[in-house]
Write an enzyme that holds these catalytic residues in place. Structure first.
Site, PDB file in Angstrom:
ATOM      1  N   ASP A 164       4.335 -12.114  -9.046  1.00  0.00           N
ATOM      2  CA  ASP A 164       5.690 -12.109  -9.608  1.00  0.00           C
ATOM      3  C   ASP A 164       6.748 -12.219  -8.504  1.00  0.00           C
ATOM      4  O   ASP A 164       7.734 -12.941  -8.649  1.00  0.00           O
ATOM      5  CB  ASP A 164       5.945 -10.824 -10.416  1.00  0.00           C
ATOM      6  CG  ASP A 164       5.248 -10.880 -11.779  1.00  0.00           C
ATOM      7  OD1 ASP A 164       5.059 -11.984 -12.309  1.00  0.00           O
ATOM      8  OD2 ASP A 164       4.880  -9.805 -12.306  1.00  0.00           O
ATOM      9  N   ARG A 209      10.426  -2.804  -7.663  1.00  0.00           N
ATOM     10  CA  ARG A 209       9.917  -3.884  -8.510  1.00  0.00           C
ATOM     11  C   ARG A 209      11.017  -4.660  -9.227  1.00  0.00           C
ATOM     12  O   ARG A 209      10.763  -5.285 -10.252  1.00  0.00           O
ATOM     13  CB  ARG A 209       8.960  -3.314  -9.564  1.00  0.00           C
ATOM     14  CG  ARG A 209       7.673  -2.769  -9.005  1.00  0.00           C
ATOM     15  CD  ARG A 209       6.685  -2.455 -10.113  1.00  0.00           C
ATOM     16  NE  ARG A 209       5.464  -1.877  -9.587  1.00  0.00           N
ATOM     17  CZ  ARG A 209       4.473  -2.591  -9.078  1.00  0.00           C
ATOM     18  NH1 ARG A 209       4.550  -3.896  -9.042  1.00  0.00           N
ATOM     19  NH2 ARG A 209       3.386  -1.996  -8.619  1.00  0.00           N
ATOM     20  N   GLY A 230       4.108  -2.951  -5.418  1.00  0.00           N
ATOM     21  CA  GLY A 230       3.352  -1.795  -4.917  1.00  0.00           C
ATOM     22  C   GLY A 230       2.932  -1.983  -3.470  1.00  0.00           C
ATOM     23  O   GLY A 230       2.730  -3.107  -3.021  1.00  0.00           O
ATOM     24  N   ASP A 242      -4.492  -5.878  -5.647  1.00  0.00           N
ATOM     25  CA  ASP A 242      -5.197  -6.363  -6.834  1.00  0.00           C
ATOM     26  C   ASP A 242      -6.011  -7.624  -6.562  1.00  0.00           C
ATOM     27  O   ASP A 242      -6.920  -7.962  -7.325  1.00  0.00           O
ATOM     28  CB  ASP A 242      -4.202  -6.668  -7.968  1.00  0.00           C
ATOM     29  CG  ASP A 242      -3.405  -5.444  -8.376  1.00  0.00           C
ATOM     30  OD1 ASP A 242      -3.685  -4.351  -7.836  1.00  0.00           O
ATOM     31  OD2 ASP A 242      -2.516  -5.578  -9.222  1.00  0.00           O
ATOM     32  N   LYS A 300       0.833 -10.512  -0.751  1.00  0.00           N
ATOM     33  CA  LYS A 300       0.439  -9.101  -0.719  1.00  0.00           C
ATOM     34  C   LYS A 300      -0.008  -8.637  -2.094  1.00  0.00           C
ATOM     35  O   LYS A 300       0.615  -9.017  -3.080  1.00  0.00           O
ATOM     36  CB  LYS A 300       1.650  -8.271  -0.284  1.00  0.00           C
ATOM     37  CG  LYS A 300       1.507  -6.811  -0.494  1.00  0.00           C
ATOM     38  CD  LYS A 300       2.565  -6.179  -1.394  1.00  0.00           C
ATOM     39  CE  LYS A 300       2.550  -6.553  -2.838  1.00  0.00           C
ATOM     40  NZ  LYS A 300       3.232  -5.639  -3.754  1.00  0.00           N
ATOM     41  N   THR A 301      -1.038  -7.890  -2.218  1.00  0.00           N
ATOM     42  CA  THR A 301      -1.363  -7.049  -3.371  1.00  0.00           C
ATOM     43  C   THR A 301      -2.803  -6.597  -3.261  1.00  0.00           C
ATOM     44  O   THR A 301      -3.693  -7.396  -2.957  1.00  0.00           O
ATOM     45  CB  THR A 301      -1.138  -7.696  -4.750  1.00  0.00           C
ATOM     46  OG1 THR A 301      -1.604  -6.784  -5.753  1.00  0.00           O
ATOM     47  CG2 THR A 301      -1.835  -9.024  -4.971  1.00  0.00           C
TER      48      THR A 301
HETATM   49  P1  FBP Z   1       1.460  -5.124  -6.905  1.00  0.00           P
HETATM   50  O1  FBP Z   1       0.942  -6.168  -7.832  1.00  0.00           O
HETATM   51  O2  FBP Z   1       2.919  -5.042  -6.857  1.00  0.00           O
HETATM   52  O3  FBP Z   1       0.848  -5.269  -5.546  1.00  0.00           O
HETATM   53  O4  FBP Z   1       1.009  -3.692  -7.444  1.00  0.00           O
HETATM   54  C1  FBP Z   1      -0.294  -3.393  -7.604  1.00  0.00           C
HETATM   55  C2  FBP Z   1      -0.541  -2.050  -8.225  1.00  0.00           C
HETATM   56  O5  FBP Z   1      -1.095  -1.180  -7.277  1.00  0.00           O
HETATM   57  C3  FBP Z   1      -1.437  -2.196  -9.449  1.00  0.00           C
HETATM   58  O6  FBP Z   1      -2.771  -2.167  -9.087  1.00  0.00           O
HETATM   59  C4  FBP Z   1      -0.995  -1.060 -10.318  1.00  0.00           C
HETATM   60  O7  FBP Z   1      -1.180  -1.325 -11.680  1.00  0.00           O
HETATM   61  C5  FBP Z   1       0.451  -0.974 -10.042  1.00  0.00           C
HETATM   62  O8  FBP Z   1       0.629  -1.427  -8.723  1.00  0.00           O
HETATM   63  C6  FBP Z   1       0.976   0.432 -10.161  1.00  0.00           C
HETATM   64  O9  FBP Z   1       2.332   0.389  -9.987  1.00  0.00           O
HETATM   65  P2  FBP Z   1       3.289   1.609  -9.744  1.00  0.00           P
HETATM   66  O10 FBP Z   1       3.380   1.803  -8.258  1.00  0.00           O
HETATM   67  O11 FBP Z   1       4.593   1.123 -10.267  1.00  0.00           O
HETATM   68  O12 FBP Z   1       2.726   2.794 -10.441  1.00  0.00           O
END
Ligand code: FBP
Length: 590
Positions: free
Chosen positions: A187, A156, A95, A214, A211-212
């Site tokens: 991941d 992803r 993300g 979260d 990066k994230t």
């Molecule tokens: P990453 O771990 O890849 O940074 O993604 C974080 C995130 O924003 C989460 O908080 C959320 O659950 C997920 O991506 C949502 O993913 P998508 O963009 O596939 O809906």
């Protein structure tokens, strides 16, 4: 066309007045990257600090990388040797998170004009399809300090099959890559570690950038935080603060806000510290206390009623995105659903009616889980059956946990009205006759929100803007010097910050996923013994009983809060203040 219309048209294509200004903002550059007034790559030396992997399986798997890096942390130093002719490629994975574009700028600055930077479109999937193009400095001037990942795109895809690895090898050979930089979360960095080992013989260095939004990729003091967390939490805190400010004004609503952050509750905790709402749920605590959904509802209802008896008819509940996966009975249910969805894939694909799908699912799971599943509102049931992501995860961002809580509370309140005395007793609330009378008049007016995607692509905060350009410089420098299997990082963000590189192989552990041992970088969940959580837990009853909220406002680029770090990071790292210090304000000339 009149002048005003022309002015407005000029703001099209990421050219709002704000964006025009941001593209010219100076950035804090770490002194390690500054020589003779120019920004350039640094070199690295080993530090005595070593990460220990306890598992022989991991040591065996990463034997080449570990033989070379000895799992030792590296430190960046200023240098002057010029490296030429290297070809480095970069991709985004997972993300979006604010600051990604500045990572690209940082890498480009490290490479300079003597080396080539390739951008990979659409993440790992695009890499497998060979979607590479050369990134020139000119192209980057348009994205400096802007949010989003749109310059490259992301996805992803997990690179795991032999065919995928062969494709990687082909592309590396075709473009004669000396390095690959993967900008991603836990991941994606696990994938970076595996690719570093796989590409070892081809002499293609693989580097990760943390990066994230979260915030769940952290390595004690070595990696205090990932980029994107600060911007996302500042955006959510602004919105939450605004709603909190509305609550005693309209004096009638309970707002339920789910905030993003897949599994860990770092985002919810940070937003809570910034805004002090009456109720914040922390998934890790719920799992530790083994709280059932009913326990959670009881906990919330008690606070709602206590506030009601004090004349506070309003409030706000902050809900972490991943909550549902931490409630023990849901953990079992989700596991059973995962298995059933995998086993019954073909049968389910042929059924159109949801009621029939549900019937099939219920017949395959155990009685307790079936009862829980049946008791849930239909929209939650539907979301629980959605396809899993490519890492096998439930798409928690799609599950309306905030609405589930409201629905369950409404059911409980209804039963309260039927027998107030019994329920108040069960809730352990001392109420007099007047209070019982009041229960009949009690109205539960709610609103629900999900703050998720709006936090991932906003223009980076000053911290994320500076952090990312320096992470990019670090990653670019590592790749140029051919240090493979490292994660770029910066420590001591408050003062005497240091550029470092963490050996990825030292972060890998074995974890059971879908019944199999897998090599992974473990998610960093909220530590219930951490200073940030302990502080929150000391203050929360005060926030529950009175209106103590604060509204931090929009993220600021000038003034007292412009250089503010996330509170959770400052507390957990033991900093003495909330301000970051990442170097010297510098004009970026690309
Ligand atoms: P990453 O771990 O890849 O940074 O993604 C974080 C995130 O924003 C989460 O908080 C959320 O659950 C997920 O991506 C949502 O993913 P998508 O963009 O596939 O809906």
């Amino acid at each position: 066309m009149d002048k005003l219309k022309k002015i407005i048209i000029q703001t099209e294509k990421n050219n709002s007045f704000l964006e025009q200004t941001f593209k010219k903002l100076k950035l804090f550059i770490h002194p390690t990257f500054i020589q003779n007034n120019t920004v350039q790559a640094c070199s690295f030396t080993q530090t005595p600090q070593k990460l220990n992997s306890n598992s022989t399986a991991v040591n065996q798997y990463f034997k080449n990388t570990i033989q070379q890096n000895k799992n030792q942390v590296l430190q960046g130093n200023t240098k002057s040797t010029l490296i030429k002719g290297k070809k480095i490629a970069v991709l985004f994975s997972g993300g979006p998170a604010a600051g990604g574009h500045n990572v690209l700028v940082g890498i480009k600055l490290a490479l300079g004009e003597n080396n080539t930077l390739y951008g990979i479109k659409n993440g790992p999937k695009g890499f497998l399809n060979g979607e590479l193009f050369e990134i020139t400095s000119q192209k980057l001037t348009h994205i400096l300090n802007l949010g989003g990942f749109d310059f490259l795109g992301s996805d992803r895809t997990k690179i795991k099959t032999p065919e995928q690895f062969n494709k990687v090898k082909k592309i590396v050979l075709q473009y004669q890559l000396d390095g690959l930089i993967i900008i991603g979360g836990d991941d994606s960095n696990t994938n970076a570690a595996i690719l570093a080992e796989y590409l070892f013989d081809l002499k293609c260095a693989v580097i990760g950038v943390p990066k994230t939004i979260d915030g769940d990729l952290q390595v004690n003091h070595l990696l205090p935080i990932t980029f994107g967390f600060d911007t996302a939490t500042k955006i959510y805190a602004e919105l939450t603060g605004n709603i909190l400010q509305d609550t005693p004004s309209s004096h009638k609503y309970w707002h339920f806000i789910k905030v993003m952050g897949r599994s860990a509750s770092h985002v919810a905790l940070e937003v809570a510290l910034q805004t002090k709402p009456p109720i914040t749920l922390i998934s890790e605590e719920i799992a530790q206390k083994k709280m059932s959904l009913n326990d959670i509802i009881t906990y919330i209802l008690k606070i709602i009623l206590k506030r009601y008896f004090k004349g506070l008819h309003h409030g706000l509940v902050l809900v972490p995105e991943g909550l549902i996966e931490f409630i023990p009975e849901f953990q079992i249910l989700i596991q059973e659903l995962n298995n059933t969805l995998a086993q019954q894939e073909k049968e389910l694909a042929q059924i159109n009616l949801f009621s029939e799908k549900k019937e099939l699912i219920i017949s395959k799971i155990n009685e307790k889980s079936a009862k829980l599943f049946s008791s849930l509102p239909q929209n939650i049931q539907e979301k629980l059956l959605l396809n899993r992501d490519s890492h096998g995860n439930l798409q928690v961002s799609q599950i309306d946990t905030e609405q589930l809580l409201i629905e369950m509370l409404k059911r409980k309140i209804q039963s309260l009205k039927n027998d107030p005395q019994k329920l108040l007793y069960a809730l352990n609330i001392n109420a007099n006759q007047d209070d019982i009378e009041k229960i009949h008049k009690f109205k539960f007016a709610t609103n629900h929100h999900f703050f998720g995607y709006e936090g991932r692509c906003g223009a980076p905060s000053t911290f994320d803007a500076a952090y990312t350009v320096n992470l990019g410089l670090t990653a670019g420098s590592l790749a140029l010097e051919h240090h493979t299997g490292y994660l770029a990082s910066i420590t001591n963000l408050d003062q005497n910050s240091q550029i470092i590189a963490i050996p990825l192989s030292g972060l890998i552990t074995l974890e059971k996923r879908s019944g199999k041992n897998e090599m992974v970088i473990q998610k960093a969940l909220v530590d219930l013994k951490s200073p940030a959580f302990e502080f929150f837990s000391e203050r929360r009853s005060h926030w529950a009983e009175t209106d103590c909220f604060s509204s931090p406002g929009p993220r600021q680029y000038f003034g007292p809060t412009a250089n503010q770090l996330p509170f959770t990071v400052a507390l957990n790292q033991g900093y003495s203040n909330t301000q970051f210090d990442l170097g010297i304000e510098t004009d970026i000339s690309l």
